[in-house]
Design a protein around this motif. Sequence first.
Motif, PDB file in Angstrom:
ATOM      1  N   ARG A 285       0.835  -1.206   0.000  1.00 23.44           N
ATOM      2  CA  ARG A 285       0.000   0.000   0.000  1.00 23.44           C
ATOM      3  C   ARG A 285       0.873   1.261   0.000  1.00 23.44           C
ATOM      4  NH1 ARG A 285      -5.371   0.307   1.100  1.00 23.44           N
ATOM      5  NH2 ARG A 285      -5.352  -1.806   1.969  1.00 23.44           N
TER       6      ARG A 285
ATOM      7  N   ALA B  22       3.110   1.352  -3.557  1.00 21.43           N
ATOM      8  CA  ALA B  22       2.404   1.500  -4.832  1.00 21.43           C
ATOM      9  C   ALA B  22       2.317   2.967  -5.243  1.00 21.43           C
ATOM     10  CB  ALA B  22       1.006   0.902  -4.725  1.00 21.43           C
ATOM     11  N   LYS B  23       2.654   3.240  -6.501  1.00 23.83           N
ATOM     12  CA  LYS B  23       2.484   4.573  -7.055  1.00 23.83           C
ATOM     13  C   LYS B  23       1.018   4.773  -7.426  1.00 23.83           C
ATOM     14  CE  LYS B  23       6.943   5.614  -7.334  1.00 23.83           C
ATOM     15  NZ  LYS B  23       7.565   6.699  -6.534  1.00 23.83           N
ATOM     16  N   PRO B  24       0.467   5.969  -7.197  1.00 29.70           N
ATOM     17  CA  PRO B  24      -0.912   6.212  -7.621  1.00 29.70           C
ATOM     18  C   PRO B  24      -1.026   6.196  -9.144  1.00 29.70           C
ATOM     19  CG  PRO B  24       0.127   8.241  -6.907  1.00 29.70           C
ATOM     20  CD  PRO B  24       1.085   7.132  -6.556  1.00 29.70           C
ATOM     21  N   ILE B  25      -2.230   6.072  -9.640  1.00 26.19           N
ATOM     22  CA  ILE B  25      -2.478   6.000 -11.081  1.00 26.19           C
ATOM     23  C   ILE B  25      -3.105   7.297 -11.560  1.00 26.19           C
ATOM     24  CG2 ILE B  25      -3.853   4.857 -12.858  1.00 26.19           C
ATOM     25  CD1 ILE B  25      -3.438   2.239 -11.427  1.00 26.19           C
TER      26      ILE B  25
ATOM     27  N   ARG C 294       0.042  14.226 -16.623  1.00 28.41           N
ATOM     28  CA  ARG C 294       0.546  13.400 -15.519  1.00 28.41           C
ATOM     29  C   ARG C 294       1.598  14.152 -14.715  1.00 28.41           C
ATOM     30  NH1 ARG C 294       4.253   9.187 -16.111  1.00 28.41           N
ATOM     31  NH2 ARG C 294       5.369  10.730 -17.368  1.00 28.41           N
TER      32      ARG C 294
ATOM     33  N   ARG D 248       0.566  14.653  -6.875  1.00 34.71           N
ATOM     34  CA  ARG D 248       0.976  13.459  -6.126  1.00 34.71           C
ATOM     35  C   ARG D 248       2.382  12.987  -6.502  1.00 34.71           C
ATOM     36  NH1 ARG D 248      -3.856   9.565  -7.633  1.00 34.71           N
ATOM     37  NH2 ARG D 248      -3.412  10.580  -9.654  1.00 34.71           N
TER      38      ARG D 248
ATOM     39  N   PRO E 282       2.852   9.943 -10.760  1.00 36.88           N
ATOM     40  CA  PRO E 282       2.058   8.712 -10.739  1.00 36.88           C
ATOM     41  C   PRO E 282       2.232   7.897 -12.017  1.00 36.88           C
ATOM     42  CG  PRO E 282       0.665  10.606 -11.187  1.00 36.88           C
ATOM     43  CD  PRO E 282       2.018  11.138 -10.872  1.00 36.88           C
TER      44      PRO E 282
ATOM     45  N   LEU F 246      -5.325  -0.331  -6.824  1.00 31.85           N
ATOM     46  CA  LEU F 246      -4.922   0.729  -5.900  1.00 31.85           C
ATOM     47  C   LEU F 246      -3.731   1.527  -6.413  1.00 31.85           C
ATOM     48  CD1 LEU F 246      -5.147  -1.172  -2.496  1.00 31.85           C
ATOM     49  CD2 LEU F 246      -6.927   0.110  -3.714  1.00 31.85           C
ATOM     50  N   GLY F 247      -2.917   0.912  -7.242  1.00 30.93           N
ATOM     51  CA  GLY F 247      -1.744   1.610  -7.742  1.00 30.93           C
ATOM     52  C   GLY F 247      -0.833   0.660  -8.491  1.00 30.93           C
TER      53      GLY F 247
END
Length: 396
Positions: free
Chosen positions: A254, A257-260, A276, A281, A284, A360-361
């Motif tokens: 969690r 993981a990189k956000p999308i 992007r 953030r 991502p 989640l990512g």
Amino acid sequence: MEDRAQRRGRPGRQVGRLLGIPLYLSPSMYLLALLVTVVYGGYAESELGVAAPASYLIGLGFVACLLGSVLLHELGHALTARRHGIGVRGITLELLGGYTEMDRDAPRPRVDALVALAGPAVSVLLGAIAATAAWLLPDRTVVGQLAFQLAASNLLVAVFNVLPGLPLDGGRALRAGVWALLGDRDRATEVAGWAGRLIALVTAALVITLYQLQLITLFGLVFILLVVFTLWQGAGQSIRLARMTRRFPLIDLRRLAKPIFAVPSGTPLAEAQRRRDSDTRGRPALAVADAAGRLVGLVDARAAAALLAARRPWVAVDTVTRSMGAVPALAVGLSGEQVVRAVQAHPGAEYLVTSGEDVLGVLHVADLASVLEPHRAPRRWGDAGPDAPDQWKKDQ
């Protein structure tokens, strides 16, 4: 010579099965077979009076006996492991011996020691049988000399393999003893690894001294130094593995993981990257969504980087996108060990981190490597390559 768990990218081809265990031959084994055939064939011709080409057929027969000895040594490991509930993926014969690949580590120190010492025990038994045959057979005969050479080679393998340092079998036994004493398998592996490096250094110094005293040939010097180099690398790999394994509890999918960041299908690649990059953030992972907002693909960063910047405004992001189904997934609740084993099983540069059906990512394999080996030089994730997980293979 050693047992290995979770080895990937095996350099060999399957040649059959024995007792349900797949057998593989490494390409290096063919080189050894040719070398031994020539050397032993020359010995049979000069010392035993056997004319060529029969002398080289004898050399080939000696190679077959050696291969059989190595195979039986590895079967000792494999069958002992199976008896204690450890699955065996295969046996590979290679230039400097062989190895048995198991599907998991020994659960207890006692089992680890039994599996490790089973191979040398088989070699001692084979050496004793061959020595008895050599004693009973007439001297200076082909059969008698073959028996003598097999006795010497098997006993030498047994003695060398019980030296107390990884990656040798004796190193596994040493690890089992330290494991039982300290209750820490990783610390025991590190101790046995350093012992293996010490053995490599002592062996190198000894063989160089013997060569200077003209007690061994140049060929013998080069061959033993090759063995020493293999020992040094194997010991270092064991030390590195132990240090990484100790860090498994720090793996949190969690957090890693990189956000999308998703863009609509058909968006020019340059525009998708610009959007992007403006995301607050950080940086991502770039993905593609359909008209309903569902994620349909993940942009391959290496493929995108390979495109000239001048072309990116004219190329749709979809052209450098992999479908979501083509990207391996990791469930967010996996333990650190489970994550590493999953990455070993499905090598790649990036993985979807999922919770049920939700994404989640994205986990970049280089971010995982930075947790396991924080002191190594940082690398961009795209440089890790699909084979990066092989650096974490569990060579025991």
